[in-house]
Scaffold this active site. Structure first.
Site, PDB file in Angstrom:
ATOM      1  N   VAL A  88     -19.388  10.337   2.127  1.00 56.71           N
ATOM      2  CA  VAL A  88     -20.506  10.309   1.170  1.00 56.71           C
ATOM      3  C   VAL A  88     -21.738   9.670   1.825  1.00 56.71           C
ATOM      4  CG1 VAL A  88     -21.294   9.389  -1.046  1.00 56.71           C
ATOM      5  CG2 VAL A  88     -18.940  10.166  -0.812  1.00 56.71           C
ATOM      6  N   GLY A 128      -8.471   2.693  -1.325  1.00 55.98           N
ATOM      7  CA  GLY A 128      -8.261   1.689  -2.370  1.00 55.98           C
ATOM      8  C   GLY A 128      -7.298   2.137  -3.452  1.00 55.98           C
ATOM      9  N   HIS A 165     -16.335  -4.561   5.058  1.00 59.23           N
ATOM     10  CA  HIS A 165     -15.854  -3.208   5.328  1.00 59.23           C
ATOM     11  C   HIS A 165     -16.885  -2.557   6.251  1.00 59.23           C
ATOM     12  CE1 HIS A 165     -14.176   0.818   3.884  1.00 59.23           C
ATOM     13  NE2 HIS A 165     -15.197   1.122   4.653  1.00 59.23           N
ATOM     14  N   GLU A 214      -8.242   2.610   7.925  1.00 57.46           N
ATOM     15  CA  GLU A 214      -7.797   3.998   7.846  1.00 57.46           C
ATOM     16  C   GLU A 214      -8.842   4.892   8.494  1.00 57.46           C
ATOM     17  OE1 GLU A 214      -7.549   3.986   3.473  1.00 57.46           O
ATOM     18  OE2 GLU A 214      -8.995   5.611   3.474  1.00 57.46           O
ATOM     19  N   LYS A 267     -17.433   2.277  -3.182  1.00 56.74           N
ATOM     20  CA  LYS A 267     -18.661   1.875  -2.505  1.00 56.74           C
ATOM     21  C   LYS A 267     -19.876   2.186  -3.382  1.00 56.74           C
ATOM     22  CE  LYS A 267     -16.412   3.111   1.808  1.00 56.74           C
ATOM     23  NZ  LYS A 267     -16.261   4.201   2.793  1.00 56.74           N
ATOM     24  N   LYS A 295       0.831  -1.219   0.000  1.00 53.29           N
ATOM     25  CA  LYS A 295       0.000   0.000   0.000  1.00 53.29           C
ATOM     26  C   LYS A 295       0.857   1.258   0.000  1.00 53.29           C
ATOM     27  CE  LYS A 295      -4.001  -1.758   2.560  1.00 53.29           C
ATOM     28  NZ  LYS A 295      -4.831  -1.487   3.764  1.00 53.29           N
ATOM     29  N   ARG A 308     -13.082  13.700   7.368  1.00 60.73           N
ATOM     30  CA  ARG A 308     -14.018  14.564   6.629  1.00 60.73           C
ATOM     31  C   ARG A 308     -15.403  13.956   6.739  1.00 60.73           C
ATOM     32  NH1 ARG A 308     -14.894  10.791   2.701  1.00 60.73           N
ATOM     33  NH2 ARG A 308     -13.056   9.647   2.004  1.00 60.73           N
TER      34      ARG A 308
END
Lengths: 164, 449
Positions: B295, B164, B207, B288, B236, B157, B292
C-alpha cells in the site's frame, strides 16, 4: 451463536438507516441476509455457500438510495418475474456456449418452448462447465449472447416470453 | 515478451494506480469488477471493465478461476493482482503459469515460501538475517520447553497468518496451553491451517521495512526503507521514508539483510522485507516478507523517482530490473497518510456509505492516490481505504509542514473519516521528533480519552 428476534430487529434498523440495499452477516457458521423490498434480488448463493442455514427478512425501503453508480458495459437486467418477459442472465462470468459441443445443434433457438429447468446454454470457467437453465415457462423470444463469447456476471443471455 | 493488455484483479485506489502506469506505458487495461464496483472511478478509467461476480469478495475478487477466465476471454496477456485479495495466494500465480498468462509478481513457489511464516523465518535465518528467538509449536510439551527458553512475554503466531492477523501475546507460561488451543482453533478457521509458532515479544520496537526488486534470477536491488511504526492494532496509518533517526550502520544492515533474503529466494518482482527494530538495543529481527506491491509504495517512488508498478511490469516481461544499485538514489523525505472511511470517535469503526463531497489537496510535491470522487460509494464489503496522500520535501520538517497543509486542504463529507486523527498526529511533538515505536498511536489516543 444464535440471533434473537430482537437482534434481527436491531440489525434491520441499522440497515434502514444506512444507504445500503443489502446486508450479509456471517457469524460462526450462521448467516443472515437482509434486503430492502424493491432492491435487486439477493445474489444467488454459490455452491460453496448453498448449504449454509439462511434467514431472510425483508425491510421496507425507507427512502431512495443515493447513488453515483452507473453500470458500464452490458447491463444487468433485473429479473422481472411478474412481467411477460423473462430475462435469463449469466450466473457467473465465463465463456457462453449455446450447444453441448462444437457442431452440435444449439440447446434452444428462437421460438423454442422452454420449461424452468430447460438447459439453454453452458458457461465455462477454466474447463468447469455450469449449465444455465431458462428459469421460466415460455418461448424463447430473443438470443442476446453469441456462442463462444465471454459473458460477464449478470449479462443478459436470452429473453423468454412467458406462457401462462 | 512485451505485455500489451493487463487484466487488473483488484479494486479501489490500487486499481486506479495500476491503470495510470498502464496508460503511461501504452498498455491496455481491463479491470475485473464486482457488481458493487461497476460504477467506480477505476471502472471508468480502465479501457474495459468486466463484471466478475457479486459484491462479496469470496464470490468475485477471490475467485482465481474466474479472474483467469476473464483474462483469457478479454485477450489480456498478463494479470496484475495489486495487494490483498489474490495477490498472495499461490493459486492465482499457479493458474497463470498453467494458462500461459504472465503473472505480474513472484512465482507461485515464492509466494508459498514467504506465505508460510515459519518457512520464511527459516529462509531468513539461512540468509544470515536475525530472527526473534522462537520456533514451531510441535507439541504442547515441546512448546512449553521452548517458551521457557525464550521467556515471556512471547507471541504465539499462526504459520499462515501475517500482517498482525492470527497473533496472540502470552504473558505467563501458565497461560500457554490454553492460548495455543484457542489460537490454533482460530487459525484453523481463518486460514485453514492450525499450525502455530512462538516468538519472543519485542517490547518497544519500530516497524521498518525495505523495498526490494528482484529479477527472478538471483539479482536484486533495494529502494531504501520505510518506517511504518504508526499503526493501530497492526494496521498501518502513516508511513515515512527514510526512517527517522536510524543509525546509518543499522540502516545499511537492514538494506543488506533484505537483499540477502531476496537473493536467497531468487525473488522475482517487487517485494517488501519487514523488520522489527528494537528501540532500546538497535537490534533488529526479520518479521515477514510481503510478496506483492505494498500500500505504502508511493513514498518510495516519491524519493527515488522509480515507478514500482512499471518496474514490476518490466520484470514480468523479462526485461530485468533495469537499474543497478548505484543508479538508485533517494532524495528528500516522503510521508503518506492513509485516509480511511472510519470513525475515530467510534473506535475507528468502518463508515461505509456514499461520499457526497470531496476535495483532495494538490500542489508541488503532493500526490493523491484515490478512487473516490463526489458520489462514490464506499461499499461495506471491502477495506475502508479512501485515499493515500503522499507528500515529498527536501527534509522531514518540510514534509511534515506540507502534510499538515495537505490534510487541512482535504475535505470528505458523507462518510466519517480519520482526517482529524491525522491532523492531531501531525501536530504532536513526539511524532514531529521522529522515531516513535509501534505503541505510540495507542498512547496518543489514550492521552485524548
Amino acid at each position: 451463536m444464535t440471533l434473537t428476534a430482537k437482534d434481527v430487529a436491531e440489525i434491520t434498523r441499522l440497515l434502514e438507516e444506512s444507504d445500503f440495499d443489502e446486508l450479509y452477516l456471517e457469524l460462526d457458521g450462521m448467516t443472515l441476509s437482509l434486503r430492502r423490498t424493491g432492491s435487486a434480488e439477493l445474489a444467488d448463493e454459490t455452491a460453496s455457500s448453498a448449504d449454509r442455514p439462511r434467514a431472510v427478512a425483508a425491510a421496507e425501503r425507507p427512502r431512495a438510495v443515493a447513488t453515483g453508480a452507473q453500470p458500464t458495459g452490458p447491463l444487468t437486467t433485473p429479473r422481472d418475474d411478474n412481467a411477460r418477459e423473462h430475462t435469463v442472465t449469466a450466473p457467473l462470468l465465463g465463456t457462453f456456449y449455446r450447444a453441448p459441443r462444437p457442431g452440435a445443434p444449439p440447446f434452444v433457438e428462437i421460438g423454442s418452448e422452454v420449461e424452468p429447468d430447460t438447459v439453454i446454454g453452458i458457461l465455462e470457467v477454466m474447463k468447469l462447465m455450469t449449465t444455465v437453465r431458462a428459469g421460466a415457462h415460455g418461448r424463447v423470444a430473443q438470443i442476446l449472447a453469441d456462442d463462444g463469447a465471454l459473458v460477464e456476471y449478470g449479462e443478459a443471455l436470452l429473453r423468454v416470453t412467458r406462457i401462462d | 515478451m512485451a505485455i500489451r493488455r493487463i487484466l487488473i484483479a483488484n479494486r479501489g485506489e490500487i486499481a486506479q494506480r495500476i491503470i495510470r502506469t498502464c496508460r503511461e506505458l501504452g498498455i491496455e487495461s481491463v479491470l475485473a469488477v464486482s457488481e458493487a464496483d461497476r460504477g467506480s472511478l477505476p471502472a471508468r478509467l480502465a479501457d474495459r471493465a468486466v463484471c466478475i461476480g457479486p459484491p462479496r469478495p469470496a464470490d468475485s475478487y477471490l475467485r482465481a478461476e474466474t479472474i483467469v477466465q476473464a483474462a483469457l476471454g478479454t485477450g489480456a496477456d498478463a494479470i496484475h493482482p495489486g495487494y490483498g485479495f489474490l495477490s498472495e495466494r499461490a493459486s492465482l500465480a499457479r493458474l497463470c503459469e498453467q494458462q500461459g498468462i504472465v503473472f505480474i509478481g513472484p512465482t507461485a513457489a515464492q509466494i508459498e515460501a514467504v506465505g508460510d511464516k515459519l518457512r520464511a523465518r527459516e529462509e531468513a535465518e539461512a540468509a544470515d538475517v536475525p530472527v526473534a528467538p522462537g520456533g514451531a509449536v510441535e507439541s504442547l510439551a515441546a512448546a512449553r520447553s521452548l517458551a521457557r527458553t525464550i521467556g515471556v512475554p512471547l507471541l504465539l503466531k499462526a504459520v499462515s497468518g501475517g500482517g498482525g492477523r492470527g497473533m496472540k501475546r502470552v504473558d505467563r507460561l501458565a497461560d500457554l496451553p490454553a492460548a495455543i488451543e484457542l489460537a490454533a482453533a482460530e487459525a484453523g478457521a481463518a486460514f485453514g491451517d492450525a499450525r502455530m509458532y512462538l516468538e519472543r515479544y519485542v517490547g518497544e520496537s519500530r516497524h521498518v521495512e525495505v523495498q526490494v526488486l528482484g529479477d527472478g534470477a538471483g539479482g536484486a536491488v533495494h529502494l531504501g526503507e520505510r518506517d511504518c511504526s504508526i499503526q493501530r492494532r497492526y494496521q498501518k496509518l502513516v508511513e515515512e521514508t527514510p526512517a527517522p533517526g536510524l543509525p546509518e550502520p543499522l540502516r545499511r544492515r537492514l538494506h543488506e539483510s533484505a537483499l540477502r533474503v531476496a537473493r536467497r529466494l531468487s525473488y522475482r518482482s517487487a517485494g517488501t522485507v519487514e523488520f522489527l527494530v528494537d528501540v532500546t538495543s538497535d537490534a533488529f529481527y526479520f518479521l515477514e516478507m510481503n510478496a506483492r506491491i505494498q500500500v505504502e509504495h508511493p513514498i518510495t517512488e516519491a524519493v527515488t523517482g522509480i515507478d514500482i508498478v512499471a518496474r514490476q511490469i518490466a520484470i514480468a516481461e523479462g526485461a530485468g530490473i533495469g537499474r543497478t544499485q548505484s543508479d538508485i538514489r533517494a532524495e528528500g523525505c516522503a510521508l503518506e497518510c492513509r485516509i480511511n472511511a472510519e470513525d475515530p470517535a467510534r473506535d475507528f469503526l468502518p463508515s461505509p456509505g456514499v461520499v457526497s463531497e470531496v476535495s483532495w489537496p494538490a500542489g508541488p510535491g503532493v500526490r493523491v492516490d484515490t478512487h473516490i470522487e463526489a458520489g462514490s460509494q464506499v461499499p461495506p464489503y471491502y477495506d475502508s481505504l479512501l485515499a493515500k496522500i503522499i507528500v515529498r520535501a527536501p527534509d522531514r520538517a518540510g514534509t511534515l509542514a506540507a502534510m499538515r497543509g495537505a490534510i487541512a486542504a482535504t475535505r470528505v463529507t458523507g462518510v466519517a473519516t480519520n482526517l482529524a486523527f491525522h491532523a492531531r498526529l501531525l501536530a504532536d511533538p513526539e511524532f514531529a521528533a521522529g522515531g516513535v515505536d509501534t505503541g505510540y498511536v495507542a498512547r496518543l489516543l489514550a492521552r485524548a480519552a
